[in-house]
Design a protein around this motif. Structure first.
Motif, PDB file in Angstrom:
ATOM      1  N   LYS A  24      -0.775  -5.690   1.817  1.00  0.00           N
ATOM      2  CA  LYS A  24      -1.167  -7.167   2.047  1.00  0.00           C
ATOM      3  C   LYS A  24      -2.046  -7.632   0.824  1.00  0.00           C
ATOM      4  CE  LYS A  24      -2.261  -7.122   6.873  1.00  0.00           C
ATOM      5  NZ  LYS A  24      -3.224  -6.055   7.657  1.00  0.00           N
ATOM      6  N   ALA A  25      -2.175  -6.635  -0.400  1.00  0.00           N
ATOM      7  CA  ALA A  25      -2.640  -7.110  -1.505  1.00  0.00           C
ATOM      8  C   ALA A  25      -1.818  -6.930  -2.480  1.00  0.00           C
ATOM      9  CB  ALA A  25      -3.976  -6.004  -1.826  1.00  0.00           C
ATOM     10  N   ALA A  28      -2.219  -3.816  -5.027  1.00  0.00           N
ATOM     11  CA  ALA A  28      -3.345  -3.880  -6.116  1.00  0.00           C
ATOM     12  C   ALA A  28      -3.913  -2.520  -6.339  1.00  0.00           C
ATOM     13  CB  ALA A  28      -4.445  -5.163  -5.761  1.00  0.00           C
ATOM     14  N   LYS A  60       8.262  -6.179  -1.991  1.00  0.00           N
ATOM     15  CA  LYS A  60       7.861  -7.391  -2.588  1.00  0.00           C
ATOM     16  C   LYS A  60       7.037  -6.764  -3.726  1.00  0.00           C
ATOM     17  CE  LYS A  60       5.559 -11.458  -2.492  1.00  0.00           C
ATOM     18  NZ  LYS A  60       4.581 -12.363  -1.911  1.00  0.00           N
ATOM     19  N   ALA A  64       0.808  -5.116  -7.955  1.00  0.00           N
ATOM     20  CA  ALA A  64       0.501  -6.476  -8.930  1.00  0.00           C
ATOM     21  C   ALA A  64      -0.617  -6.287  -9.568  1.00  0.00           C
ATOM     22  CB  ALA A  64       0.260  -7.500  -7.813  1.00  0.00           C
ATOM     23  N   GLY A  65      -0.938  -4.967  -9.981  1.00  0.00           N
ATOM     24  CA  GLY A  65      -1.874  -4.866 -11.061  1.00  0.00           C
ATOM     25  C   GLY A  65      -3.322  -4.165 -10.474  1.00  0.00           C
ATOM     26  N   ALA A  66      -4.077  -4.074 -11.474  1.00  0.00           N
ATOM     27  CA  ALA A  66      -5.391  -3.612 -11.180  1.00  0.00           C
ATOM     28  C   ALA A  66      -6.006  -4.500 -10.241  1.00  0.00           C
ATOM     29  CB  ALA A  66      -6.458  -3.497 -12.333  1.00  0.00           C
ATOM     30  N   ASP A  67      -6.914  -4.267  -9.156  1.00  0.00           N
ATOM     31  CA  ASP A  67      -7.411  -4.748  -8.262  1.00  0.00           C
ATOM     32  C   ASP A  67      -8.558  -5.926  -8.868  1.00  0.00           C
ATOM     33  OD1 ASP A  67      -9.131  -6.181  -6.099  1.00  0.00           O
ATOM     34  OD2 ASP A  67      -8.137  -4.609  -4.668  1.00  0.00           O
ATOM     35  N   ILE A  68      -8.079  -7.395  -9.100  1.00  0.00           N
ATOM     36  CA  ILE A  68      -8.773  -8.273  -9.489  1.00  0.00           C
ATOM     37  C   ILE A  68     -10.186  -8.372  -8.788  1.00  0.00           C
ATOM     38  CG2 ILE A  68      -8.735 -10.628 -10.223  1.00  0.00           C
ATOM     39  CD1 ILE A  68      -5.710 -10.405 -10.450  1.00  0.00           C
ATOM     40  N   LYS A  69     -10.021  -8.554  -7.647  1.00  0.00           N
ATOM     41  CA  LYS A  69     -11.407  -8.588  -6.876  1.00  0.00           C
ATOM     42  C   LYS A  69     -12.257  -7.654  -7.011  1.00  0.00           C
ATOM     43  CE  LYS A  69      -8.487 -11.333  -3.451  1.00  0.00           C
ATOM     44  NZ  LYS A  69      -7.459 -11.132  -2.280  1.00  0.00           N
ATOM     45  N   LEU A  85     -11.762   2.676 -15.264  1.00  0.00           N
ATOM     46  CA  LEU A  85     -10.251   2.927 -15.223  1.00  0.00           C
ATOM     47  C   LEU A  85      -9.839   4.136 -16.126  1.00  0.00           C
ATOM     48  CD1 LEU A  85      -8.906  -0.700 -14.684  1.00  0.00           C
ATOM     49  CD2 LEU A  85      -9.916   0.616 -13.005  1.00  0.00           C
ATOM     50  N   GLY A 109      -1.834  -3.716 -14.501  1.00  0.00           N
ATOM     51  CA  GLY A 109      -1.820  -2.399 -14.410  1.00  0.00           C
ATOM     52  C   GLY A 109      -0.382  -1.760 -13.478  1.00  0.00           C
ATOM     53  N   GLU A 112       1.843  -0.935 -16.137  1.00  0.00           N
ATOM     54  CA  GLU A 112       1.241   0.167 -16.953  1.00  0.00           C
ATOM     55  C   GLU A 112       1.458   1.427 -16.207  1.00  0.00           C
ATOM     56  OE1 GLU A 112      -2.487  -2.012 -17.424  1.00  0.00           O
ATOM     57  OE2 GLU A 112      -2.161  -1.632 -19.505  1.00  0.00           O
ATOM     58  N   GLU A 132      -2.339 -10.071 -17.992  1.00  0.00           N
ATOM     59  CA  GLU A 132      -4.052 -10.189 -18.009  1.00  0.00           C
ATOM     60  C   GLU A 132      -4.445 -11.271 -18.978  1.00  0.00           C
ATOM     61  OE1 GLU A 132      -1.846  -7.456 -18.477  1.00  0.00           O
ATOM     62  OE2 GLU A 132      -2.852  -5.542 -17.700  1.00  0.00           O
ATOM     63  N   GLY A 140      -5.112  -2.955 -20.380  1.00  0.00           N
ATOM     64  CA  GLY A 140      -6.459  -1.850 -20.471  1.00  0.00           C
ATOM     65  C   GLY A 140      -5.721  -0.583 -19.922  1.00  0.00           C
TER      66      GLY A 140
HETATM   67  C1  HXC Z   1      -6.224  -8.121  -6.298  1.00  0.00           C
HETATM   68  C2  HXC Z   1      -4.219  -9.024  -5.426  1.00  0.00           C
HETATM   69  C3  HXC Z   1      -3.708  -8.985  -6.774  1.00  0.00           C
HETATM   70  C4  HXC Z   1      -4.345  -8.324  -7.705  1.00  0.00           C
HETATM   71  C5  HXC Z   1      -2.273 -10.029  -5.410  1.00  0.00           C
HETATM   72  N1  HXC Z   1      -3.544  -9.792  -4.516  1.00  0.00           N
HETATM   73  N2  HXC Z   1      -2.521  -9.463  -6.585  1.00  0.00           N
HETATM   74  N3  HXC Z   1      -5.566  -8.715  -5.202  1.00  0.00           N
HETATM   75  N4  HXC Z   1      -5.845  -7.855  -7.370  1.00  0.00           N
HETATM   76  N5  HXC Z   1      -4.043  -7.829  -9.079  1.00  0.00           N
HETATM   77  C6  HXC Z   1      -3.604 -10.314  -3.441  1.00  0.00           C
HETATM   78  C7  HXC Z   1      -3.657 -11.975  -3.531  1.00  0.00           C
HETATM   79  O1  HXC Z   1      -5.188 -12.149  -3.725  1.00  0.00           O
HETATM   80  C8  HXC Z   1      -3.243 -12.184  -2.030  1.00  0.00           C
HETATM   81  O2  HXC Z   1      -4.416 -11.914  -1.101  1.00  0.00           O
HETATM   82  C9  HXC Z   1      -2.386 -11.099  -1.698  1.00  0.00           C
HETATM   83  O3  HXC Z   1      -2.528 -10.256  -2.594  1.00  0.00           O
HETATM   84  C10 HXC Z   1      -0.754 -11.591  -1.742  1.00  0.00           C
HETATM   85  O4  HXC Z   1      -0.912 -12.367  -3.057  1.00  0.00           O
HETATM   86  P1  HXC Z   1      -0.232 -13.913  -3.064  1.00  0.00           P
HETATM   87  O5  HXC Z   1      -0.927 -14.244  -4.532  1.00  0.00           O
HETATM   88  O6  HXC Z   1      -0.660 -14.655  -2.037  1.00  0.00           O
HETATM   89  O7  HXC Z   1       1.122 -13.648  -3.418  1.00  0.00           O
HETATM   90  P2  HXC Z   1       2.341 -14.652  -4.096  1.00  0.00           P
HETATM   91  O8  HXC Z   1       1.902 -16.221  -4.041  1.00  0.00           O
HETATM   92  O9  HXC Z   1       3.639 -14.106  -3.765  1.00  0.00           O
HETATM   93  O10 HXC Z   1       2.110 -14.283  -5.712  1.00  0.00           O
HETATM   94  C11 HXC Z   1       2.434 -12.966  -6.067  1.00  0.00           C
HETATM   95  C12 HXC Z   1       1.782 -12.765  -7.556  1.00  0.00           C
HETATM   96  C13 HXC Z   1       0.138 -13.054  -7.488  1.00  0.00           C
HETATM   97  C14 HXC Z   1       2.435 -13.831  -8.932  1.00  0.00           C
HETATM   98  C15 HXC Z   1       1.940 -11.259  -8.038  1.00  0.00           C
HETATM   99  O11 HXC Z   1      -0.434 -12.414  -6.443  1.00  0.00           O
HETATM  100  C16 HXC Z   1      -0.755 -12.874  -8.882  1.00  0.00           C
HETATM  101  O12 HXC Z   1      -0.446 -13.512  -9.772  1.00  0.00           O
HETATM  102  N6  HXC Z   1      -1.204 -11.698  -8.858  1.00  0.00           N
HETATM  103  C17 HXC Z   1      -2.149 -11.091  -9.885  1.00  0.00           C
HETATM  104  C18 HXC Z   1      -1.192 -10.727 -10.942  1.00  0.00           C
HETATM  105  C19 HXC Z   1      -2.067  -9.999 -12.097  1.00  0.00           C
HETATM  106  O13 HXC Z   1      -2.706 -10.984 -12.845  1.00  0.00           O
HETATM  107  N7  HXC Z   1      -2.043  -8.994 -12.193  1.00  0.00           N
HETATM  108  C20 HXC Z   1      -2.960  -8.460 -13.468  1.00  0.00           C
HETATM  109  C21 HXC Z   1      -4.260  -7.917 -13.030  1.00  0.00           C
HETATM  110  S1  HXC Z   1      -5.175  -7.327 -14.362  1.00  0.00           S
HETATM  111  P3  HXC Z   1      -5.065 -12.845   0.128  1.00  0.00           P
HETATM  112  O14 HXC Z   1      -6.009 -12.019   0.676  1.00  0.00           O
HETATM  113  O15 HXC Z   1      -5.503 -14.139  -0.613  1.00  0.00           O
HETATM  114  O16 HXC Z   1      -3.864 -12.698   0.982  1.00  0.00           O
HETATM  115  C22 HXC Z   1      -4.876  -5.624 -14.661  1.00  0.00           C
HETATM  116  C23 HXC Z   1      -5.604  -4.990 -15.557  1.00  0.00           C
HETATM  117  C24 HXC Z   1      -5.123  -3.663 -15.904  1.00  0.00           C
HETATM  118  O17 HXC Z   1      -3.809  -5.157 -14.029  1.00  0.00           O
HETATM  119  C25 HXC Z   1      -6.058  -2.892 -16.586  1.00  0.00           C
HETATM  120  C26 HXC Z   1      -5.939  -1.295 -16.299  1.00  0.00           C
HETATM  121  C27 HXC Z   1      -6.772  -0.318 -16.869  1.00  0.00           C
END
Ligand code: HXC
Length: 258
Positions: A24-25, A28, A60, A64-69, A85, A109, A112, A132, A140
């Motif tokens: 669902k996430a 993440a 799918k 999609a990365g570290a959990d942003i929330k 992390l 993430g 990564e 990011e 990171g």
């Molecule tokens: C928390 C996430 C998430 C994330 C997706 N979700 N990616 N929650 N952290 N990284 C959740 C959404 O909030 C949503 O929850 C559900 O998953 C479905 O995602 P949608 O966005 O509705 O899907 P879609 O429209 O198909 O878009 C897909 C997507 C988009 C393009 C991949 O979700 C997106 O841009 N995600 C973030 C990608 C990102 O920025 N990753 C980098 C994170 S920073 P709800 O509850 O609304 O259904 C990182 C730092 C690493 O990784 C550092 C490591 C040390």
């Protein structure tokens, strides 16, 4: 052992399959998930019956990365003091080969995590990126380093500075992944590769992984010296005697990992 965020199975002899399971996430990677991933990989690493590990997600998303929330409200002092992390790097201390089977998004993430694995196979629908920059931060968990080693400076800069994703074909042509496989077959293919690795002598497999990884740390001279020393040590193993005897006797070797 039951986990909340991952599934662990044995799809073939000698292979541990770890499936990231927060669909669902988009898988993440929250802190608990990575702790579970560390536990499961460590368990496989210490299990003599396991020869290789596969990490996958779903159609799918790989992840999609570290959990942003989870991280959006973190303050600097806390991030720094808790080495936020930092536990992710534990994956790079696993001695057995790890194969990432990537479908869908491998972002931030997630990309990564895939790059911390030893081999990446991907479905045609895979997308890799370091978005990011769109969140006001930077990679990171090795993104600025491993991506640069993998695809070179210009492409890494473009990906890290724009946040643009690249598809599976481009990821293969730049050397980020080893190959694109037929749609729907990425886990099967990864398990096949893991099975094959699992049929080899574990001492040599481990030495081979150590050797290749040294290429990222050492100069060519030091690296080849290290390789030669590792090579020499393998003549102390039963698997070397068995492997070479089997060749000379025109039969299949039976490795005992000793
Ligand atoms: C928390 C996430 C998430 C994330 C997706 N979700 N990616 N929650 N952290 N990284 C959740 C959404 O909030 C949503 O929850 C559900 O998953 C479905 O995602 P949608 O966005 O509705 O899907 P879609 O429209 O198909 O878009 C897909 C997507 C988009 C393009 C991949 O979700 C997106 O841009 N995600 C973030 C990608 C990102 O920025 N990753 C980098 C994170 S920073 P709800 O509850 O609304 O259904 C990182 C730092 C690493 O990784 C550092 C490591 C040390």
């Amino acid at each position: 052992k039951t986990y909340q965020n991952i599934l662990v199975s044995t799809p073939a002899k000698g292979v541990t399959l770890i499936t990231l399971n927060r669909p669902k996430a988009l898988n993440a990677l929250n802190s608990q998930l990575f702790h579970e991933l560390n536990q499961a990989t460590e368990k496989a690493d210490n299990d003599p019956a396991v020869g290789a590990i596969v990490i996958t997600g779903n159609e799918k998303a790989f992840a999609a990365g570290a959990d942003i929330k989870e991280m959006k409200d973190i303050q600097y002092a806390h991030a720094y003091k808790s080495n936020f992390l930092g536990h992710w790097t534990k994956l790079t201390t696993i001695r057995k080969p790890i194969i990432a089977a990537v479908s869908g998004f491998a972002l931030g993430g997630g990309c990564e995590l895939a790059m911390m694995c030893d081999i990446i196979l991907a479905s045609p629908n895979a997308n890799f990126g370091q978005p990011e920059i769109n969140l006001g931060v930077i990679p990171g968990a090795g993104g600025t380093q491993r991506l640069t080693h993998a695809v070179g400076k210009s492409r890494a800069m473009e990906m890290v500075l724009t946040g643009n994703m690249i598809g599976a074909e481009e990821a293969a042509s730049t050397g980020l992944i080893s190959r694109v496989v037929k749609e729907g077959s990425v886990v099967d293919e990864a398990v096949k590769v893991a099975s094959k690795i699992s049929s080899k002598g574990q001492v040599a497999v481990q030495a081979a992984k150590e050797g290749v990884n040294a290429a990222f740390e050492l100069s060519l001279q030091e690296g080849t010296r290290f390789e030669r020393r590792l090579f020499h040590t393998l003549f102390a193993t039963k698997d070397q005697k068995e492997g070479m005897a089997a060749f000379a006797e025109k039969r299949k070797p039976t490795f005992t990992h000793e």
